[in-house]
Design a protein around this motif. Structure first.
Motif, PDB file in Angstrom:
ATOM      1  N   LEU A 107      -1.012  -1.418  12.802  1.00  0.00           N
ATOM      2  CA  LEU A 107      -0.535  -0.018  13.025  1.00  0.00           C
ATOM      3  C   LEU A 107       0.786   0.045  13.769  1.00  0.00           C
ATOM      4  N   GLN A 108       1.009  -0.844  14.698  1.00  0.00           N
ATOM      5  CA  GLN A 108       2.394  -0.725  15.369  1.00  0.00           C
ATOM      6  C   GLN A 108       3.633  -1.084  14.307  1.00  0.00           C
ATOM      7  N   GLU A 109       3.383  -2.233  13.613  1.00  0.00           N
ATOM      8  CA  GLU A 109       4.398  -2.177  12.297  1.00  0.00           C
ATOM      9  C   GLU A 109       4.693  -1.136  11.512  1.00  0.00           C
ATOM     10  N   ALA A 110       3.585  -0.428  11.241  1.00  0.00           N
ATOM     11  CA  ALA A 110       3.630   0.514  10.234  1.00  0.00           C
ATOM     12  C   ALA A 110       4.056   1.828  10.776  1.00  0.00           C
ATOM     13  N   HIS A 111       3.746   2.069  12.103  1.00  0.00           N
ATOM     14  CA  HIS A 111       4.203   3.115  12.809  1.00  0.00           C
ATOM     15  C   HIS A 111       5.822   2.892  13.164  1.00  0.00           C
ATOM     16  N   ALA A 112       6.298   1.591  13.397  1.00  0.00           N
ATOM     17  CA  ALA A 112       7.554   1.456  13.648  1.00  0.00           C
ATOM     18  C   ALA A 112       8.521   1.728  12.415  1.00  0.00           C
ATOM     19  N   ALA A 113       7.650   1.557  11.127  1.00  0.00           N
ATOM     20  CA  ALA A 113       8.344   1.517   9.796  1.00  0.00           C
ATOM     21  C   ALA A 113       8.334   3.290   9.426  1.00  0.00           C
ATOM     22  N   LEU A 114       7.360   3.954   9.910  1.00  0.00           N
ATOM     23  CA  LEU A 114       7.262   5.415   9.715  1.00  0.00           C
ATOM     24  C   LEU A 114       6.904   6.123  10.956  1.00  0.00           C
ATOM     25  N   PRO A 115       7.592   6.375  11.664  1.00  0.00           N
ATOM     26  CA  PRO A 115       7.327   6.920  13.190  1.00  0.00           C
ATOM     27  C   PRO A 115       6.960   8.232  13.059  1.00  0.00           C
ATOM     28  N   THR A 116       7.285   9.151  12.090  1.00  0.00           N
ATOM     29  CA  THR A 116       7.157  10.530  11.840  1.00  0.00           C
ATOM     30  C   THR A 116       5.862  10.791  10.861  1.00  0.00           C
ATOM     31  N   ALA A 117       4.746   9.795  10.835  1.00  0.00           N
ATOM     32  CA  ALA A 117       3.874  10.004  10.189  1.00  0.00           C
ATOM     33  C   ALA A 117       2.973  11.224  10.654  1.00  0.00           C
ATOM     34  N   ASP A 118       2.332  11.862   9.496  1.00  0.00           N
ATOM     35  CA  ASP A 118       1.345  12.815  10.145  1.00  0.00           C
ATOM     36  C   ASP A 118      -0.031  12.511  10.004  1.00  0.00           C
ATOM     37  N   VAL A 119      -0.207  11.441   9.359  1.00  0.00           N
ATOM     38  CA  VAL A 119      -1.638  11.054   9.255  1.00  0.00           C
ATOM     39  C   VAL A 119      -1.838   9.465   9.199  1.00  0.00           C
ATOM     40  N   ARG A 154      -2.887   2.988   6.714  1.00  0.00           N
ATOM     41  CA  ARG A 154      -1.788   3.607   5.723  1.00  0.00           C
ATOM     42  C   ARG A 154      -1.476   4.803   6.591  1.00  0.00           C
ATOM     43  N   LEU A 155      -0.248   4.776   6.741  1.00  0.00           N
ATOM     44  CA  LEU A 155       0.436   6.187   7.349  1.00  0.00           C
ATOM     45  C   LEU A 155       0.938   6.999   6.275  1.00  0.00           C
ATOM     46  N   VAL A 156       0.736   8.307   6.408  1.00  0.00           N
ATOM     47  CA  VAL A 156       1.501   9.191   5.634  1.00  0.00           C
ATOM     48  C   VAL A 156       2.302  10.279   6.122  1.00  0.00           C
ATOM     49  N   GLY A 157       3.626  10.438   5.803  1.00  0.00           N
ATOM     50  CA  GLY A 157       4.730  11.357   6.172  1.00  0.00           C
ATOM     51  C   GLY A 157       4.232  12.521   6.026  1.00  0.00           C
ATOM     52  N   ALA A 158       5.290  13.402   6.291  1.00  0.00           N
ATOM     53  CA  ALA A 158       5.135  15.072   6.346  1.00  0.00           C
ATOM     54  C   ALA A 158       4.990  15.391   4.768  1.00  0.00           C
ATOM     55  N   GLY A 159       3.884  16.176   4.662  1.00  0.00           N
ATOM     56  CA  GLY A 159       3.847  16.564   3.235  1.00  0.00           C
ATOM     57  C   GLY A 159       3.306  15.464   2.198  1.00  0.00           C
ATOM     58  N   GLY A 160       3.100  14.359   2.678  1.00  0.00           N
ATOM     59  CA  GLY A 160       2.487  13.348   1.827  1.00  0.00           C
ATOM     60  C   GLY A 160       3.528  12.801   0.811  1.00  0.00           C
ATOM     61  N   LYS A 161       4.840  12.891   0.846  1.00  0.00           N
ATOM     62  CA  LYS A 161       5.751  12.545   0.269  1.00  0.00           C
ATOM     63  C   LYS A 161       6.147  10.873   0.362  1.00  0.00           C
ATOM     64  N   THR A 162       6.001  10.457   1.574  1.00  0.00           N
ATOM     65  CA  THR A 162       6.261   9.178   2.063  1.00  0.00           C
ATOM     66  C   THR A 162       4.990   8.422   2.405  1.00  0.00           C
ATOM     67  N   SER A 163       4.617   7.208   2.393  1.00  0.00           N
ATOM     68  CA  SER A 163       3.574   6.596   2.885  1.00  0.00           C
ATOM     69  C   SER A 163       4.024   5.193   3.067  1.00  0.00           C
ATOM     70  N   ILE A 164       3.263   4.479   3.986  1.00  0.00           N
ATOM     71  CA  ILE A 164       3.214   3.037   4.273  1.00  0.00           C
ATOM     72  C   ILE A 164       1.960   2.702   4.510  1.00  0.00           C
ATOM     73  N   GLN A 165       1.755   1.408   3.646  1.00  0.00           N
ATOM     74  CA  GLN A 165       0.603   0.824   4.020  1.00  0.00           C
ATOM     75  C   GLN A 165       0.594  -0.393   4.405  1.00  0.00           C
ATOM     76  N   ASN A 166      -0.203  -0.832   5.562  1.00  0.00           N
ATOM     77  CA  ASN A 166       0.144  -2.033   6.131  1.00  0.00           C
ATOM     78  C   ASN A 166      -1.350  -2.814   6.438  1.00  0.00           C
ATOM     79  N   THR A 167      -1.872  -3.396   5.297  1.00  0.00           N
ATOM     80  CA  THR A 167      -3.178  -3.964   5.300  1.00  0.00           C
ATOM     81  C   THR A 167      -3.205  -5.656   5.115  1.00  0.00           C
ATOM     82  N   LEU A 168      -4.170  -6.100   5.489  1.00  0.00           N
ATOM     83  CA  LEU A 168      -4.251  -7.704   5.233  1.00  0.00           C
ATOM     84  C   LEU A 168      -4.405  -8.022   3.886  1.00  0.00           C
ATOM     85  N   LEU A 169      -5.310  -7.151   3.050  1.00  0.00           N
ATOM     86  CA  LEU A 169      -5.405  -7.333   1.655  1.00  0.00           C
ATOM     87  C   LEU A 169      -4.153  -7.100   1.130  1.00  0.00           C
ATOM     88  N   GLY A 170      -3.248  -6.237   1.314  1.00  0.00           N
ATOM     89  CA  GLY A 170      -2.102  -5.805   0.797  1.00  0.00           C
ATOM     90  C   GLY A 170      -1.036  -7.130   1.009  1.00  0.00           C
TER      91      GLY A 170
END
Length: 192
Positions: A107-119, A154-170
């Motif tokens: 979560l920390q890595e994903a949030h650092a990559a997309l700090p403005t995530a809405d969800v 998975r972090l989703v940015g404003a309006g769902g236009k951007t997202s980043i997924q950080n999972t072990l399976l990924g």
């Protein structure tokens, strides 16, 4: 000596000379025939030996190709099984107590990559663990269940236009090519 005896003697001499010449000619023809036969036998023997060598080379080559194909198939099967086993192991990690620490890092890595995530999206079975991780990191973002997200977030940015997924399976899938090369090296040289 009479004329008949002289003629008979000359005829006998000529007959003997003709017979002698015939024997010499026959011997010469026979010698040439034997020489040609020996050359033909030698030529056929060389041809057969050459064909045998070529056939053995083809057979060895075919055997080597078959062996290599079987080894490659076995290596591919082992690699596939290794990845299936790794994936199975990763899928049960959320049940382990140390998973909260792993999830926090993801979560920390994903949030650092997309700090403005809405969800923040997480597997329904992991939502509570994601809430704890977000709270411990001071992340105040809505958390939603998503069945397609496993072993991470998975972090989703404003309006769902951007997202980043950080999972072990990924990460396993992303590193599959590199890991495949390493597994292949290990399979080919187990002493490494």
């Amino acid at each position: 000596m009479s004329l008949a005896e002289i003629l008979e003697s000359e005829v006998a001499g000529e007959i003997a000379a003709i017979e002698s010449q015939a024997r010499e000619k026959a011997a010469s023809v026979l010698a040439q025939a034997e020489e040609r036969a020996a050359a033909l036998v030698e030529s056929r023997s060389r041809l057969l030996a050459s064909e045998k060598t070529a056939a053995l080379t083809r057979a060895r080559s075919a055997a080597n190709l078959d062996t290599n194909a079987q080894q490659l198939n076995a290596a591919n099967t082992l690699q596939s099984r290794a990845f299936v086993e790794a994936e199975a192991q990763l899928k049960v990690i959320p049940q382990h107590p140390e998973y909260l620490g792993i999830l926090s890092k993801l979560l920390q890595e994903a949030h650092a990559a997309l700090p403005t995530a809405d969800v923040i999206e997480a597997n329904p079975a992991e939502v509570n663990a994601v809430r704890q991780a977000a709270q411990s990191l001071g992340i105040q973002t809505e958390i939603r269940p998503n069945d397609s997200v496993q072993t991470g977030v998975r972090l989703v940015g404003a309006g769902g236009k951007t997202s980043i997924q950080n999972t072990l399976l990924g990460r396993l899938q992303a590193g599959r090519e590199t890991l495949s090369a390493q597994v292949s090296r290990l399979l080919n040289d187990p002493a490494q």
